[in-house]
Design an enzyme around this catalytic site. Structure first.
Site, PDB file in Angstrom:
ATOM      1  CB  CYS A  53      -0.899  -0.008   1.241  1.00 56.63           C
ATOM      2  SG  CYS A  53      -1.922   1.465   1.409  1.00 56.63           S
ATOM      3  CB  CYS A  71      -8.574  -4.370 -17.428  1.00 64.99           C
ATOM      4  SG  CYS A  71      -7.540  -4.274 -15.955  1.00 64.99           S
ATOM      5  CB  CYS A 103      -5.021  -0.757   2.483  1.00 69.49           C
ATOM      6  SG  CYS A 103      -3.744  -1.180   3.679  1.00 69.49           S
ATOM      7  CG  HIS A 109     -10.272   3.260  -3.745  1.00 73.08           C
ATOM      8  ND1 HIS A 109     -11.341   2.415  -3.880  1.00 73.08           N
ATOM      9  CD2 HIS A 109      -9.847   3.544  -5.000  1.00 73.08           C
ATOM     10  CE1 HIS A 109     -11.557   2.202  -5.168  1.00 73.08           C
ATOM     11  NE2 HIS A 109     -10.663   2.875  -5.863  1.00 73.08           N
ATOM     12  CG  HIS A 112     -13.773  -1.512  -7.885  1.00 71.97           C
ATOM     13  ND1 HIS A 112     -13.201  -0.326  -8.275  1.00 71.97           N
ATOM     14  CD2 HIS A 112     -14.855  -1.185  -7.133  1.00 71.97           C
ATOM     15  CE1 HIS A 112     -13.909   0.679  -7.787  1.00 71.97           C
ATOM     16  NE2 HIS A 112     -14.920   0.189  -7.097  1.00 71.97           N
ATOM     17  CG  ASP A 120      -6.648 -19.318 -18.110  1.00 66.07           C
ATOM     18  OD1 ASP A 120      -7.013 -20.232 -17.335  1.00 66.07           O
ATOM     19  OD2 ASP A 120      -5.746 -19.457 -18.958  1.00 66.07           O
ATOM     20  NE  ARG A 126     -10.518  -7.732 -14.739  1.00 60.83           N
ATOM     21  CZ  ARG A 126     -11.051  -6.503 -14.744  1.00 60.83           C
ATOM     22  NH1 ARG A 126     -10.326  -5.456 -14.411  1.00 60.83           N
ATOM     23  NH2 ARG A 126     -12.317  -6.336 -15.074  1.00 60.83           N
ATOM     24  CB  CYS A 128      -9.375  -4.055 -11.524  1.00 67.03           C
ATOM     25  SG  CYS A 128      -9.072  -2.774 -12.727  1.00 67.03           S
TER      26      CYS A 128
END
Length: 142
Positions: A53, A71, A103, A109, A112, A120, A126, A128
């Site tokens: 963090c 992404c 965290c 923040h 997501h 996969d 995921r 992100c």
């Protein structure tokens, strides 16, 4: 997924966070902003190490769980430890509920997590995560 108990281990006032973080870091970490896709320093990073963090230094993700999801943000398939992050419901986008990742040490923040979208990965998840929310601690070659 349950949120971590509060108060956080690192608990600062908003004035203290503003003094410790750059305006861009503050906007993402403390105000749940999002950096533009494909602009973050760790989007394409391949270095081996641990992602921590940026606000408090808590270890969050291992590079071994990072994958290229195309992404625009760094993607991981699991946190370093189950209790290193917390999860909150995010209904800020109309018609698209999401799960926010923070965290667990300081409540900042990170991004997501998305599940069941055919990734996969071993977890079919995921994470992100905004690059600006992270600091990479490379593993030394020995």
């Amino acid at each position: 997924m349950k949120p971590s108990p509060r108060p956080y281990a690192v608990d600062r006032t908003e004035e203290e966070w503003r003094a410790a973080l750059s305006p861009a870091e503050y906007a993402v970490l403390r105000e749940a902003g999002t950096e533009r896709p494909y602009t973050g320093e760790y989007t394409d990073a391949k270095a081996v190490g641990v992602y921590a963090c940026r606000a408090c230094g808590a270890e969050l993700f291992a590079s071994e769980t990072k994958f290229d999801s195309h992404c625009g943000w760094p993607s991981f398939f699991s946190p370093l430890a189950g209790d290193s992050v917390e999860y909150l419901e995010d209904r800020s986008l109309p018609g698209r509920p999401r799960v926010e990742v923070r965290c667990a040490t300081c409540g900042s923040h990170l991004g997501h997590v998305f599940e069941g979208e055919g990734y996969d990965t071993p977890t079919d998840q995921r994470y992100c995560i905004n690059s600006i929310s992270l600091t990479l601690r490379p593993t030394e070659n020995t």
